[in-house]
Scaffold this active site. Structure first.
Site, PDB file in Angstrom:
ATOM      1  N   THR A  88       0.844  -1.200   0.000  1.00 14.67           N
ATOM      2  CA  THR A  88       0.000   0.000   0.000  1.00 14.67           C
ATOM      3  C   THR A  88       0.876   1.246   0.000  1.00 14.67           C
ATOM      4  O   THR A  88       0.684   2.165  -0.813  1.00 14.67           O
ATOM      5  CB  THR A  88      -0.937   0.002   1.235  1.00 14.67           C
ATOM      6  OG1 THR A  88      -1.768  -1.160   1.175  1.00 14.67           O
ATOM      7  CG2 THR A  88      -1.797   1.254   1.270  1.00 14.67           C
ATOM      8  N   ASN A 167      -5.176  -9.790  -7.578  1.00 12.03           N
ATOM      9  CA  ASN A 167      -5.357 -10.416  -6.272  1.00 12.03           C
ATOM     10  C   ASN A 167      -6.725 -11.082  -6.155  1.00 12.03           C
ATOM     11  O   ASN A 167      -6.950 -11.871  -5.264  1.00 12.03           O
ATOM     12  CB  ASN A 167      -5.192  -9.381  -5.163  1.00 12.03           C
ATOM     13  CG  ASN A 167      -6.058  -8.164  -5.384  1.00 12.03           C
ATOM     14  OD1 ASN A 167      -5.908  -7.471  -6.388  1.00 12.03           O
ATOM     15  ND2 ASN A 167      -6.967  -7.897  -4.470  1.00 12.03           N
ATOM     16  N   SER A 215       5.135  -6.834  -1.506  1.00 14.80           N
ATOM     17  CA  SER A 215       4.848  -6.932  -0.076  1.00 14.80           C
ATOM     18  C   SER A 215       5.292  -8.286   0.454  1.00 14.80           C
ATOM     19  O   SER A 215       5.093  -9.311  -0.213  1.00 14.80           O
ATOM     20  CB  SER A 215       3.340  -6.756   0.139  1.00 14.80           C
ATOM     21  OG  SER A 215       3.033  -6.836   1.507  1.00 14.80           O
ATOM     22  N   THR A 256      13.473   4.884  10.486  1.00 12.17           N
ATOM     23  CA  THR A 256      14.407   3.814  10.849  1.00 12.17           C
ATOM     24  C   THR A 256      13.926   2.483  10.269  1.00 12.17           C
ATOM     25  O   THR A 256      12.754   2.140  10.384  1.00 12.17           O
ATOM     26  CB  THR A 256      14.495   3.703  12.385  1.00 12.17           C
ATOM     27  OG1 THR A 256      14.950   4.971  12.887  1.00 12.17           O
ATOM     28  CG2 THR A 256      15.446   2.606  12.811  1.00 12.17           C
ATOM     29  N   CYS A 342     -14.672  -7.613   0.257  1.00  9.21           N
ATOM     30  CA  CYS A 342     -13.230  -7.448   0.298  1.00  9.21           C
ATOM     31  C   CYS A 342     -12.795  -7.094   1.704  1.00  9.21           C
ATOM     32  O   CYS A 342     -11.854  -7.625   2.244  1.00  9.21           O
ATOM     33  CB  CYS A 342     -12.802  -6.333  -0.655  1.00  9.21           C
ATOM     34  SG  CYS A 342     -11.793  -6.933  -1.990  1.00  9.21           S
TER      35      CYS A 342
HETATM   36  C1  LIG Z   1      -2.231  -7.222  -0.634  1.00 10.96           C
HETATM   37  C2  LIG Z   1      -2.092  -6.333  -1.790  1.00 10.96           C
HETATM   38  C3  LIG Z   1      -1.765  -4.982  -1.619  1.00 10.96           C
HETATM   39  C4  LIG Z   1      -1.577  -4.359  -0.260  1.00 10.96           C
HETATM   40  O1  LIG Z   1      -0.397  -4.824   0.338  1.00 10.96           O
HETATM   41  P1  LIG Z   1      -0.034  -4.469   1.850  1.00 10.96           P
HETATM   42  O2  LIG Z   1       1.390  -4.877   1.980  1.00 10.96           O
HETATM   43  O3  LIG Z   1      -0.953  -5.292   2.687  1.00 10.96           O
HETATM   44  O4  LIG Z   1      -0.222  -3.014   2.036  1.00 10.96           O
HETATM   45  C5  LIG Z   1      -1.638  -4.211  -2.751  1.00 10.96           C
HETATM   46  N1  LIG Z   1      -1.820  -4.721  -3.977  1.00 10.96           N
HETATM   47  C6  LIG Z   1      -2.125  -6.015  -4.184  1.00 10.96           C
HETATM   48  C7  LIG Z   1      -2.292  -6.528  -5.573  1.00 10.96           C
HETATM   49  C8  LIG Z   1      -2.274  -6.863  -3.096  1.00 10.96           C
HETATM   50  O5  LIG Z   1      -2.585  -8.145  -3.300  1.00 10.96           O
END
Ligand SMILES: *Cc1c(COP(=O)(O)O)cnc(C)c1O
Length: 410
Positions: A88, A167, A215, A256, A342
């Site tokens: 995010t 996703n 992520s 940090t 969602c």
């Molecule tokens: C889970 C996801 C995010 C968000 O990731 P976070 O690390 O939880 O903020 C963004 N984009 C996609 C395609 C995701 O699957």
């Protein structure tokens, strides 16, 4: 959900309930990742930015190794990796940062209808702040046609953001072709590759990617850490930082470093790269087994997403005349997601399924199965049974289903 002891310690042929099939939401941290992080929660506690003593150096060594591991997974250089709190934040930094950095060149940004909210909402904010936004559609499989990008590019277009893989429906986008078009036109190309990295091949140079978000917790790493790849040459991409402070991460993201999490991210991606091909092959077999297991017993299902250009662990199905939420509740021992919720505060049908042209009922009738590294064959067979039984139970009470079968009111 029934309470049960720790789910991985049992042998793979033993079924433990509930079954976790929501690996697009998050993944269980791999024990090897946890192991790699542990020293950094204890003895190695220095600040990676402390350059004057051993405590800092040891922490920095851990962070440097992780930066190399992340870079290697993308075909990038370590200095092109900016650690963030997750995808995010990486999406926010990429989209706002690039839009602001290039606003004198133009204020037009392009994205696609089936993107994650972390991209769409970020782009929408730019729209409220004076940027012009074009949202290209996706096709019925959730795919962005590369040919739809060129016609919407204008002299003032500065950024295109299209995800690498969905996703929700697992559809894989042709990011290499989209990247090539953007490169030829001198437009910065960002891809949210959160679901793709470590699962399908991604190479930032071959794919002409300028900015890439990922992520850790979607690839068996810890929550609260991710990274943004920022191209440094051919061409160098500029960003306006969204977090001011101590000038960490080459000034692009102050704060940090959470060294234990960063180490976990690096380890998670190293493992994902080593095991990707074998794991993809295994997941594909399991996914097809689940699909066949359900399709063999349940009528009136529709596969959402692309039949082949699809993440190996993703199966998204709509069950005609069944409410996905109700179905989910009816099979409490299988953890999945429905296309209607969602987030629990947002009961709207999925914007992705609607963008693919599903009507509201079919969008609400969908379930997303996310298979992952720890999914077993016995779990797949259990889930197929649970789905079939639950759908049958719900349809018994559905006058609409009976009518669709007999053509007569009941
Ligand atoms: C889970 C996801 C995010 C968000 O990731 P976070 O690390 O939880 O903020 C963004 N984009 C996609 C395609 C995701 O699957």
């Amino acid at each position: 959900m029934r309470k049960s002891p720790s789910p991985v310690e049992a042998p793979r042929h033993v079924l433990q309930l509930p079954v976790y099939m929501d690996n697009h939401s998050t993944t269980r941290p791999d024990p090897r990742v946890v192991e790699a992080m542990l020293p950094y929660f204890g003895a190695i506690y220095g600040n990676a930015a402390s350059a004057s003593h051993r405590f800092g150096w040891e922490a920095a060594e851990g962070a440097d190794r992780a930066r190399e591991q992340v870079a290697r997974a993308l075909g990038a250089e370590p200095r092109e990796i900016v650690f963030t709190s997750g995808a995010t934040e990486a999406n926010n930094l990429a989209i706002k940062g690039a839009a602001q950095a290039y606003q004198r060149r133009g204020k037009h940004v392009v994205t696609a209808a089936a993107e994650h909210k972390a991209v769409l909402d970020t782009v929408r904010r730019l729209g409220r702040e004076g940027w012009e936004i074009t949202v290209v559609p996706c096709d019925a499989t959730g795919r962005v046609d590369a040919a739809s990008i060129l016609p919407v590019l204008r002299p003032d277009t500065v950024l295109v953001s299209v995800m690498a893989a969905s996703n929700e429906v697992g559809t894989i986008n042709p990011i290499r072709e989209i990247g090539r078009i953007c490169r030829e036109r001198g437009v910065v190309f960002h891809t949210d590759a959160t679901q793709a990295v470590g699962k399908i091949p991604i190479e930032v140079n071959d794919d002409h990617v300028d900015l890439l978000s990922l992520s850790a917790h979607k690839v068996y790493g810890p929550k609260g850490v991710g990274a943004l790849y920022v191209r440094r040459r051919d061409p160098m991409v500029r960003l306006v930082p969204q977090m001011d402070g101590g000038g960490h991460e080459r000034g692009m993201r102050s704060g940090t470093l959470p060294v234990p999490l960063v180490v976990g991210l690096g380890k998670a991606l190293e493992l994902a790269m080593e095991e990707r091909d074998a794991e993809s092959a295994r997941l594909l077999v399991l996914r097809e087994r689940l699909h066949r297991g359900i399709a063999g017993r349940v009528e009136g299902i529709r596969l959402n997403g692309h039949p082949t250009e699809r993440l190996p662990g993703n199966l998204n199905l709509s069950f005609a005349y069944v409410d996905g939420e109700a179905l989910m509740m009816a099979m409490r021992d299988v953890a999945v997601s429905s296309g209607a919720a969602c987030t629990s505060v947002d009961p709207e049908p999925s914007h992705v399924l609607l963008a693919m042209g599903l009507d509201e009922d079919m969008a609400r009738a969908s379930l997303r199965f996310g298979l992952g590294r720890f999914t077993t064959e016995v779990e797949v067979d259990f889930a197929a049974d649970a789905v079939a039984e639950a759908v049958e139970r719900l349809r018994v009470h559905s006058a609409a289903w009976a009518f669709s079968k007999t053509g007569r009111e009941v």
